[in-house]
Design an enzyme around this catalytic site. Sequence first.
Site, PDB file in Angstrom:
ATOM      1  CG  ASP A  86      -5.624  -1.576   1.423  1.00 27.35           C
ATOM      2  OD1 ASP A  86      -4.762  -2.383   1.053  1.00 27.35           O
ATOM      3  OD2 ASP A  86      -5.468  -0.330   1.431  1.00 27.35           O
TER       4      ASP A  86
ATOM      5  CG  HIS B 248      -4.192   0.803  -1.555  1.00 28.54           C
ATOM      6  ND1 HIS B 248      -3.614   0.878  -0.315  1.00 28.54           N
ATOM      7  CD2 HIS B 248      -3.355   1.436  -2.403  1.00 28.54           C
ATOM      8  CE1 HIS B 248      -2.478   1.562  -0.407  1.00 28.54           C
ATOM      9  NE2 HIS B 248      -2.294   1.920  -1.656  1.00 28.54           N
TER      10      HIS B 248
HETATM   11  C1  XLS Z   1       3.842   3.880  -0.764  1.00 28.20           C
HETATM   12  C2  XLS Z   1       2.780   4.861  -0.758  1.00 28.20           C
HETATM   13  C3  XLS Z   1       1.366   4.290  -0.704  1.00 28.20           C
HETATM   14  C4  XLS Z   1       0.373   5.355  -1.076  1.00 28.20           C
HETATM   15  C5  XLS Z   1      -0.969   4.839  -1.497  1.00 28.20           C
HETATM   16  O1  XLS Z   1       5.020   4.166  -0.543  1.00 28.20           O
HETATM   17  O2  XLS Z   1       2.995   5.742   0.310  1.00 28.20           O
HETATM   18  O3  XLS Z   1       1.100   3.754   0.543  1.00 28.20           O
HETATM   19  O4  XLS Z   1       0.203   6.272  -0.056  1.00 28.20           O
HETATM   20  O5  XLS Z   1      -0.904   4.014  -2.588  1.00 28.20           O
END
Ligand code: XLS
Length: 445
Positions: A112, A109
């Site tokens: 991150d 993200h």
């Molecule tokens: C949350 C999601 C998230 C997505 C990316 O439950 O899995 O981690 O994969 O935003």
Amino acid sequence: MSNDVILGKTEYFPGISKISFEGTESKNVLAFRYYDENKVVAGKKMRDHFRFAAAYWHSFCNDGADPFGPGTRPMPWLNNSNPMQKAKDKLDAAFEFISKLGLPYYCFHDRDLAPEGKDVNESADNLKTLAVLALEKQKQSGVKLLWGTANVFSHPRYMNGAATNPDFSVVTHAAAQVKAALDATVYLGGENYVFWGGREGYFSLLNTNTKREIEHLATFLQKARDYGRKIGFKGTFLIEPKPMEPTKHQYDFDVATVVAFLNKYNLADDFKINIENNHATLAQHTFAHEIQLAADADLLGSLDINQGDPHNGWDTDEFMINIYDAVYAMLILLQNNGLGTGGMNFDAKLRRNSTDAEDLFIAHISSMDTLARGLLIADDILKNSKFLALRNTRYKSFDSGDGKRFEKGELSLEELKNLAVSLGEPAQISGKQEKFELLINQYIK
Ligand code: XLS
Ligand code: NI
Ligand code: NI
């Protein structure tokens, strides 16, 4: 083929070197027993079947904090009080880990990779700065970006949603973030771009206009698609379904819902679906069910690899070690010719009390081996058993004659009625479920 190990100024996982394949006789927990990246199975190297990716958020940002207590895991790369320096240290740790494990891909993200700045432009600049450094790391290591995404669910401004927020100004901020994240993804050669709508949904219908919100989501995605294509993004856009959590009801509930949404809003040429095991189980489906439905719709994009706990409901994001899930998933993928531009992203986290540096390696190795073993078993089943023939036999009445004419849409309801009269009461045909189950178990070795 293997990535070179890339160290920064500090070695964050000392004592752990490049993880290698040692075979099934090995009892070394820091070695692969099944995942042999260059081994060819069903005409393709293992590495290319899986296209494994590290999830930046769980593995390098999450120190084990939960709503009941602070972090437990020492993550020395998160110690610097300057947020930009911290992001750079984190990048060093990430590429050390990824290259030691031999993962070909990673996912992030925007937040991150780089911290939010004081305003929209500073946030975008922070991301650009880190993307330049990440590209260097990619070049040194050979590691590639499977997908980027924008975190439009953590900041308090998104408490009522991002693209579906009832306040237009919040929608513009989500757009600004997605624009910057798309810029970074394209710059880094990302092969996909993900939308997971954690807060795109509602808590109460009483204060929500669902029709307007879902239309806003569609318009938002169309504009993101147009921008991505304009700046040269050639990859796949992905929607990641999840029925709930953090929102009570999320619009991208499950694969069937997203298939209908993509078709209704003319997005199906550019978008596919990113399926996560624990999201499937939250929606009362199995991982295989979701993968199969997406494959049937030609919208199977990518997988987030994890598993839930069968005894509680929520998204526990455990590392996937369930061999049945792996076999069933690989059976479908092998029949579907793989994942295209997608891959398998480890959207899974260590337990809060797993606090040794080696634990992150062990967790990934265990899951990679589970999937590699699943691939070998599934390939054996498809090549050497009667599995497909047995399934096809159930449908043989549609292979010729009137059954075939029905499939082609050539028989009217009256003609079907007349056939019922002439065919008489159907003979009983067993579904043979137990035989299918026994057959699968014969091949699990
Ligand atoms: C949350 C999601 C998230 C997505 C990316 O439950 O899995 O981690 O994969 O935003
Ligand atoms: Ni999830
Ligand atoms: Ni996910």
